[in-house]
Design a protein around this motif. Structure first.
Motif, PDB file in Angstrom:
ATOM      1  N   VAL A 123       0.874  -1.176   0.000  1.00 52.94           N
ATOM      2  CA  VAL A 123       0.000   0.000   0.000  1.00 52.94           C
ATOM      3  C   VAL A 123       0.904   1.216   0.000  1.00 52.94           C
ATOM      4  O   VAL A 123       1.640   1.449   0.949  1.00 52.94           O
ATOM      5  CB  VAL A 123      -0.933   0.008   1.229  1.00 52.94           C
ATOM      6  CG1 VAL A 123      -1.806   1.241   1.203  1.00 52.94           C
ATOM      7  CG2 VAL A 123      -1.790  -1.240   1.272  1.00 52.94           C
ATOM      8  N   SER A 124       0.857   1.974  -1.077  1.00 50.86           N
ATOM      9  CA  SER A 124       1.765   3.116  -1.203  1.00 50.86           C
ATOM     10  C   SER A 124       1.316   4.284  -0.335  1.00 50.86           C
ATOM     11  O   SER A 124       0.152   4.373   0.084  1.00 50.86           O
ATOM     12  CB  SER A 124       1.840   3.565  -2.660  1.00 50.86           C
ATOM     13  OG  SER A 124       0.647   4.232  -3.026  1.00 50.86           O
ATOM     14  N   ILE A 125       2.227   5.175  -0.092  1.00 53.41           N
ATOM     15  CA  ILE A 125       1.914   6.392   0.656  1.00 53.41           C
ATOM     16  C   ILE A 125       0.819   7.172  -0.063  1.00 53.41           C
ATOM     17  O   ILE A 125      -0.105   7.686   0.562  1.00 53.41           O
ATOM     18  CB  ILE A 125       3.177   7.240   0.855  1.00 53.41           C
ATOM     19  CG1 ILE A 125       4.154   6.504   1.783  1.00 53.41           C
ATOM     20  CG2 ILE A 125       2.836   8.617   1.408  1.00 53.41           C
ATOM     21  CD1 ILE A 125       5.515   7.148   1.874  1.00 53.41           C
ATOM     22  N   SER A 126       0.904   7.226  -1.386  1.00 48.57           N
ATOM     23  CA  SER A 126      -0.127   7.935  -2.160  1.00 48.57           C
ATOM     24  C   SER A 126      -1.501   7.326  -1.943  1.00 48.57           C
ATOM     25  O   SER A 126      -2.487   8.046  -1.781  1.00 48.57           O
ATOM     26  CB  SER A 126       0.206   7.895  -3.656  1.00 48.57           C
ATOM     27  OG  SER A 126       1.407   8.552  -3.914  1.00 48.57           O
ATOM     28  N   HIS A 137       0.743   4.761 -12.215  1.00 53.31           N
ATOM     29  CA  HIS A 137       0.286   5.615 -11.117  1.00 53.31           C
ATOM     30  C   HIS A 137      -1.235   5.762 -11.150  1.00 53.31           C
ATOM     31  O   HIS A 137      -1.886   5.785 -10.098  1.00 53.31           O
ATOM     32  CB  HIS A 137       0.937   6.985 -11.180  1.00 53.31           C
ATOM     33  CG  HIS A 137       2.392   6.973 -10.850  1.00 53.31           C
ATOM     34  ND1 HIS A 137       3.197   8.070 -11.031  1.00 53.31           N
ATOM     35  CD2 HIS A 137       3.194   6.002 -10.357  1.00 53.31           C
ATOM     36  CE1 HIS A 137       4.429   7.773 -10.667  1.00 53.31           C
ATOM     37  NE2 HIS A 137       4.446   6.515 -10.257  1.00 53.31           N
ATOM     38  N   ILE A 138      -1.785   5.850 -12.335  1.00 53.66           N
ATOM     39  CA  ILE A 138      -3.242   5.959 -12.465  1.00 53.66           C
ATOM     40  C   ILE A 138      -3.905   4.694 -11.918  1.00 53.66           C
ATOM     41  O   ILE A 138      -4.878   4.773 -11.158  1.00 53.66           O
ATOM     42  CB  ILE A 138      -3.646   6.207 -13.931  1.00 53.66           C
ATOM     43  CG1 ILE A 138      -3.159   7.595 -14.372  1.00 53.66           C
ATOM     44  CG2 ILE A 138      -5.162   6.074 -14.117  1.00 53.66           C
ATOM     45  CD1 ILE A 138      -3.265   7.844 -15.856  1.00 53.66           C
ATOM     46  N   ASP A 168      -6.741   2.063  -7.061  1.00 54.80           N
ATOM     47  CA  ASP A 168      -6.796   0.865  -6.224  1.00 54.80           C
ATOM     48  C   ASP A 168      -6.837   1.219  -4.737  1.00 54.80           C
ATOM     49  O   ASP A 168      -6.095   0.676  -3.934  1.00 54.80           O
ATOM     50  CB  ASP A 168      -5.591  -0.024  -6.535  1.00 54.80           C
ATOM     51  CG  ASP A 168      -5.699  -1.401  -5.932  1.00 54.80           C
ATOM     52  OD1 ASP A 168      -6.835  -1.855  -5.686  1.00 54.80           O
ATOM     53  OD2 ASP A 168      -4.648  -2.017  -5.687  1.00 54.80           O
ATOM     54  N   ILE A 169      -7.718   2.136  -4.362  1.00 51.35           N
ATOM     55  CA  ILE A 169      -7.808   2.568  -2.958  1.00 51.35           C
ATOM     56  C   ILE A 169      -9.111   2.109  -2.302  1.00 51.35           C
ATOM     57  O   ILE A 169      -9.382   2.467  -1.164  1.00 51.35           O
ATOM     58  CB  ILE A 169      -7.674   4.100  -2.816  1.00 51.35           C
ATOM     59  CG1 ILE A 169      -8.768   4.823  -3.574  1.00 51.35           C
ATOM     60  CG2 ILE A 169      -6.293   4.547  -3.245  1.00 51.35           C
ATOM     61  CD1 ILE A 169      -8.835   6.309  -3.292  1.00 51.35           C
ATOM     62  N   TYR A 170      -9.884   1.319  -3.021  1.00 47.83           N
ATOM     63  CA  TYR A 170     -11.174   0.882  -2.486  1.00 47.83           C
ATOM     64  C   TYR A 170     -11.116  -0.505  -1.871  1.00 47.83           C
ATOM     65  O   TYR A 170     -12.093  -0.967  -1.301  1.00 47.83           O
ATOM     66  CB  TYR A 170     -12.242   0.947  -3.580  1.00 47.83           C
ATOM     67  CG  TYR A 170     -12.376   2.338  -4.132  1.00 47.83           C
ATOM     68  CD1 TYR A 170     -13.057   3.318  -3.432  1.00 47.83           C
ATOM     69  CD2 TYR A 170     -11.772   2.686  -5.337  1.00 47.83           C
ATOM     70  CE1 TYR A 170     -13.153   4.613  -3.908  1.00 47.83           C
ATOM     71  CE2 TYR A 170     -11.865   3.978  -5.828  1.00 47.83           C
ATOM     72  CZ  TYR A 170     -12.550   4.925  -5.116  1.00 47.83           C
ATOM     73  OH  TYR A 170     -12.638   6.201  -5.597  1.00 47.83           O
ATOM     74  N   GLY A 171      -9.967  -1.175  -1.938  1.00 52.27           N
ATOM     75  CA  GLY A 171      -9.826  -2.515  -1.401  1.00 52.27           C
ATOM     76  C   GLY A 171      -9.372  -2.543   0.048  1.00 52.27           C
ATOM     77  O   GLY A 171      -9.169  -3.612   0.606  1.00 52.27           O
TER      78      GLY A 171
END
Length: 70
Positions: A21-24, A47-48, A53-56
């Protein structure tokens, strides 16, 4: 020997770690959970995909507070 706790390092539950999980992603997720509309900007295809991929995962109340205190 005990590992020293670093208050600026976010430890995500469920076996996730900083390598997955990246900082972004954490910043985007934190903003969404606070009700802030975010519009990430990138022309880099990887990056897009990462930004999308932040909903998992979600952040706990403790993680939200830790980030807010930074």
């Amino acid at each position: 020997m005990h590992e020293r706790h670093d208050p600026t390092r976010l430890h995500l539950p469920g076996g996730r770690d900083d390598a997955r999980v990246s900082i972004s992603q954490v910043i985007l997720r934190w903003s969404l959970q606070r009700g802030v509309a975010v519009i990430p900007r990138s022309s880099n295809p990887s990056h897009i995909r990462e930004d999308d991929d932040i909903y998992g995962f979600s952040l706990t109340d403790g993680e939200m507070a830790t980030i807010a205190a930074l």
